[in-house]
Design an enzyme around this catalytic site. Structure first.
Site, PDB file in Angstrom:
ATOM      1  N   ASP A 132     -10.017 -10.030  -5.754  1.00 46.42           N
ATOM      2  CA  ASP A 132      -9.528  -9.269  -4.603  1.00 46.42           C
ATOM      3  C   ASP A 132      -8.403  -8.358  -5.078  1.00 46.42           C
ATOM      4  O   ASP A 132      -7.325  -8.829  -5.478  1.00 46.42           O
ATOM      5  CB  ASP A 132      -9.027 -10.227  -3.517  1.00 46.42           C
ATOM      6  CG  ASP A 132      -8.705  -9.519  -2.210  1.00 46.42           C
ATOM      7  OD1 ASP A 132      -9.462  -8.601  -1.843  1.00 46.42           O
ATOM      8  OD2 ASP A 132      -7.705  -9.888  -1.556  1.00 46.42           O
ATOM      9  N   GLU A 165      -2.088  -8.103  -7.280  1.00 41.53           N
ATOM     10  CA  GLU A 165      -1.115  -7.496  -6.370  1.00 41.53           C
ATOM     11  C   GLU A 165      -0.046  -6.787  -7.183  1.00 41.53           C
ATOM     12  O   GLU A 165       0.532  -7.366  -8.108  1.00 41.53           O
ATOM     13  CB  GLU A 165      -0.478  -8.564  -5.482  1.00 41.53           C
ATOM     14  CG  GLU A 165       0.676  -8.090  -4.618  1.00 41.53           C
ATOM     15  CD  GLU A 165       0.301  -6.923  -3.706  1.00 41.53           C
ATOM     16  OE1 GLU A 165       1.079  -5.953  -3.641  1.00 41.53           O
ATOM     17  OE2 GLU A 165      -0.773  -6.988  -3.066  1.00 41.53           O
ATOM     18  N   ASN A 193      -0.859  -3.758 -12.047  1.00 37.15           N
ATOM     19  CA  ASN A 193      -1.453  -2.540 -11.521  1.00 37.15           C
ATOM     20  C   ASN A 193      -2.927  -2.587 -11.913  1.00 37.15           C
ATOM     21  O   ASN A 193      -3.258  -2.548 -13.101  1.00 37.15           O
ATOM     22  CB  ASN A 193      -0.764  -1.312 -12.130  1.00 37.15           C
ATOM     23  CG  ASN A 193      -1.270   0.001 -11.566  1.00 37.15           C
ATOM     24  OD1 ASN A 193      -2.386   0.090 -11.045  1.00 37.15           O
ATOM     25  ND2 ASN A 193      -0.462   1.038 -11.675  1.00 37.15           N
ATOM     26  N   ASP A 221      -3.162   0.744   0.554  1.00 35.90           N
ATOM     27  CA  ASP A 221      -2.206   1.762   0.980  1.00 35.90           C
ATOM     28  C   ASP A 221      -2.938   3.092   1.138  1.00 35.90           C
ATOM     29  O   ASP A 221      -3.712   3.485   0.253  1.00 35.90           O
ATOM     30  CB  ASP A 221      -1.093   1.915  -0.053  1.00 35.90           C
ATOM     31  CG  ASP A 221      -0.184   0.696  -0.090  1.00 35.90           C
ATOM     32  OD1 ASP A 221      -0.266  -0.120   0.846  1.00 35.90           O
ATOM     33  OD2 ASP A 221       0.589   0.565  -1.051  1.00 35.90           O
ATOM     34  N   LYS A 225      -1.236  12.033   1.558  1.00 38.64           N
ATOM     35  CA  LYS A 225      -0.914  13.357   1.015  1.00 38.64           C
ATOM     36  C   LYS A 225      -1.767  13.667  -0.219  1.00 38.64           C
ATOM     37  O   LYS A 225      -2.028  12.786  -1.044  1.00 38.64           O
ATOM     38  CB  LYS A 225       0.559  13.419   0.637  1.00 38.64           C
ATOM     39  CG  LYS A 225       1.517  13.270   1.816  1.00 38.64           C
ATOM     40  CD  LYS A 225       2.954  13.351   1.354  1.00 38.64           C
ATOM     41  CE  LYS A 225       3.925  13.196   2.516  1.00 38.64           C
ATOM     42  NZ  LYS A 225       5.332  13.242   2.070  1.00 38.64           N
ATOM     43  N   ASP A 257      -8.833  -0.170   8.219  1.00 40.44           N
ATOM     44  CA  ASP A 257      -8.757   0.163   9.643  1.00 40.44           C
ATOM     45  C   ASP A 257      -8.512   1.657   9.832  1.00 40.44           C
ATOM     46  O   ASP A 257      -8.413   2.131  10.965  1.00 40.44           O
ATOM     47  CB  ASP A 257      -7.659  -0.645  10.334  1.00 40.44           C
ATOM     48  CG  ASP A 257      -6.300  -0.454   9.692  1.00 40.44           C
ATOM     49  OD1 ASP A 257      -6.252  -0.263   8.459  1.00 40.44           O
ATOM     50  OD2 ASP A 257      -5.282  -0.510  10.400  1.00 40.44           O
TER      51      ASP A 257
END
Length: 323
Positions: A132, A165, A193, A221, A225, A257
């Site tokens: 994940d 994470e 990362n 995230d 931009k 979402d």
């Protein structure tokens, strides 16, 4: 003579106060810091006679050197620090929501794993792996691992679980939850990362006899931009890495979402992995109705409780070989 003594005493008092209040003389840009003054007051006093330009340049150089050396030799997920318990508590924990994955410190390879990983982490490191990416505090994988233990039957595939994470404090917090849930040996969390370490981690795991069963990327995230598009987790390089290690018919599950975020991830995988992945929902204007893992993330639960939509799709690995 008495007047001279009084003037010196007043100047010393002023310098002492300035040091301990982080006084900034804005016009001259002179910065008096406690660390430079508390041990040697006379040294601090002498800085008032230093030219403003020299003081400013020295301070800036010192600050820059400190930033450069902050992670000198170690990643922000350093393995020795990962054993220190976080002060956060479940239910009341607050973590930084976003970081810049392109920042210098997050471009370092993780050292949150030992040289023996995955052999020293999983009871059976040859089991298929569910990874994940962007696992947050790990609730989704922990629930999935717990549920897998209780499931029985020939149709159930035993798996190991790995969460990645990027935020150091969050990855440490997730790792601490493993022993509390008594799930040692089947799940791990690594601070890293993914666009830096995924290839190395999957190479380690598959070289040990394991294979990748499923990759999930959920509610990443957004980075809306255009100037931030390089910060997005699903990059052409990531797609190539997934194609390299996923066996035939294994899957990549993505959801968000935010429709635009899902569509961008979907388009990247469709374009960069055109030969290697098949979108199980052919029409790009359609999405999966249900989460195929049957275990919602915390974010997913929150969104659905508000009667808001979640956009999902599933990619399946083709039998095409990597060139």
């Amino acid at each position: 003579r008495l007047l001279a003594i009084m003037i010196i005493a007043m100047l010393q008092t002023f310098s002492f106060k300035a040091c301990h209040t982080n006084a900034f003389i804005s016009k001259s840009k002179v910065v008096l810091s406690p660390s430079s003054c508390s041990k040697n007051l006379s040294k601090c006093f002498s800085t008032t006679n230093t030219s403003a330009g020299n003081v400013s340049m020295e301070d800036e150089k010192s600050s820059s050197d400190n930033r450069e050396n902050e992670y000198d030799g170690f990643s922000p997920w350093h393995i020795e620090n990962s054993s220190r318990p976080t002060k956060k508590r479940l239910g009341s924990s607050r973590f930084r929501q976003h970081v810049n994955p392109l920042a210098r410190k997050f471009q370092m390879p993780t050292d949150m794993i030992s040289e023996e990983w995955p052999n020293d982490t999983f009871d059976d490191p040859t089991l298929p792996l569910h990874i994940d990416i962007g696992c947050g505090k790990g609730g989704f994988l922990l629930s999935l691992a717990k549920e897998s233990i209780s499931e029985e039957g020939e149709d159930h595939e035993k798996r190991n679980y790995l969460g990645l994470e990027i935020r150091p404090s969050v990855s440490k917090y997730a790792k601490e939850r493993i022993s509390k849930r008594k799930l040692n040996g089947i799940i791990d969390f690594i601070g890293c990362n993914a666009n830096v370490d995924l290839d190395r981690l999957l190479d380690r795991y598959t070289s040990n006899g394991g294979e990748v069963a499923l990759v999930s990327i959920q509610f990443p995230d957004p980075h809306f931009k255009n100037s931030h598009k390089k910060r997005r987790v699903v990059t052409p390089e990531l797609v190539q890495t997934l194609a390299k290690y996923l066996p035939y018919e294994r899957e990549v599950f993505i959801q968000s979402d935010i429709k635009e975020v899902l569509d961008i991830m979907r388009l990247t995988i469709r374009e960069e992995g055109a030969n290697y992945f098949t979108d199980m929902i052919e029409n790009v204007d359609q999405y999966l109705d249900e989460n195929p893992t049957n275990v919602p993330t915390e974010r997913e639960v929150s969104v659905l409780d508000q009667n808001l939509p979640v956009y999902r799709t599933l990619f399946r690995r083709t039998d095409a070989k990597i060139n």
